[in-house]
Design a protein around this motif. Structure first.
Motif, short mmCIF file in Angstrom:
data_model
loop_
_atom_site.label_atom_id
_atom_site.label_comp_id
_atom_site.label_asym_id
_atom_site.label_seq_id
_atom_site.Cartn_x
_atom_site.Cartn_y
_atom_site.Cartn_z
N ARG A 45 0.37 -1.20 -0.23
CA ARG A 45 0.10 0.05 -0.02
C ARG A 45 0.64 1.28 -0.21
NH1 ARG A 45 -3.10 -3.39 -1.68
NH2 ARG A 45 -4.98 -4.07 -0.41
N ASP A 46 2.06 0.96 -0.31
CA ASP A 46 3.25 2.13 -0.08
C ASP A 46 3.68 2.40 -1.97
OD1 ASP A 46 3.28 1.85 2.55
OD2 ASP A 46 3.97 0.24 2.36
N ASP A 47 3.90 3.24 -2.14
CA ASP A 47 4.11 3.28 -3.33
C ASP A 47 5.88 2.86 -2.93
OD1 ASP A 47 2.56 5.49 -3.88
OD2 ASP A 47 3.67 7.54 -3.08
N ARG A 49 8.52 0.07 -0.97
CA ARG A 49 8.55 -0.53 0.22
C ARG A 49 10.00 -1.31 0.08
NH1 ARG A 49 4.22 -4.39 1.69
NH2 ARG A 49 2.83 -2.89 2.74
N ARG A 65 5.04 6.40 1.87
CA ARG A 65 3.36 6.86 0.40
C ARG A 65 3.32 7.60 0.35
NH1 ARG A 65 -1.27 4.56 3.89
NH2 ARG A 65 -1.46 3.43 2.28
N ARG A 72 5.60 5.22 6.62
CA ARG A 72 5.64 3.97 7.58
C ARG A 72 6.49 2.88 8.03
NH1 ARG A 72 0.75 0.19 5.55
NH2 ARG A 72 1.92 -0.09 4.09
N GLU A 129 2.92 5.66 11.26
CA GLU A 129 2.90 6.14 9.92
C GLU A 129 3.01 7.82 10.30
OE1 GLU A 129 -0.92 6.29 7.63
OE2 GLU A 129 -0.60 4.43 7.51
#
Length: 162
Positions: A45-47, A49, A65, A72, A129
């Motif tokens: 869900r991160d651009d 990681r 993100r 995160r 976050e």
């Protein structure tokens, strides 16, 4: 409307390069192979990681993100037993998840970014976050370092299945 500009892909990669250079050999369990997951992954869900896996089914992570303007930091696992073991350790500690993290990392003060716990796409997350406006900001990097090392100290010994 916010005037914050989302970082470019190069800025994200430079930030993750910094993180890898700081922690690539942080623990004896750390692999020499750099593991990055991008948005093409069904679980990210991160651009971008960066993963630091102490065992095959879980990893400490630093994820950017870009649009949300957050980094995160924490742990992700597909192992339900590990997740439940961490949840039990928090209950045994008698406080919130964030208080558990503060206690385990022996923080001098309250942590401003809470420990979140959730399940998404077959993965269990224990993360904080941290908002940012500039990935190159030394204050952001100091916060990420504090949280990353804190999560490792707090959770690495709890990664064995019960």
């Amino acid at each position: 409307m916010s005037s914050r500009r989302a970082p470019s892909g190069g800025e994200v990669e430079a930030f993750l390069d910094w993180a890898w250079n700081d922690w690539g050999a942080f623990r004896s369990w750390q692999s020499a192979e750099r593991r990055r997951v991008g948005p093409e992954s069904d679980s990210a869900r991160d651009d971008r990681r960066l993963l630091f896996p102490p065992k095959p089914d879980c990893a400490f992570l630093i994820g950017v993100r870009a649009e949300a303007g957050t980094v995160r930091v924490g742990l992700v696992t597909r192992n339900r037993w590990i997740s439940e073991g961490i949840e039990q350790a928090v209950l045994d500690n008698g406080g919130s998840m964030t208080e558990f993290l503060e206690d385990e990392m022996e923080a001098d003060s309250d942590l401003p970014f809470p420990m979140l716990h959730y399940h998404d796409s077959g993965e269990f997350y224990f993360v904080s976050e941290i908002p940012f406006s500039d990935l190159a900001d030394p204050a952001l990097r100091a916060r990420v370092k504090l949280y990353f090392e804190g999560y490792v100290r707090a959770l690495e010994e709890r990664l064995e299945e019960e």
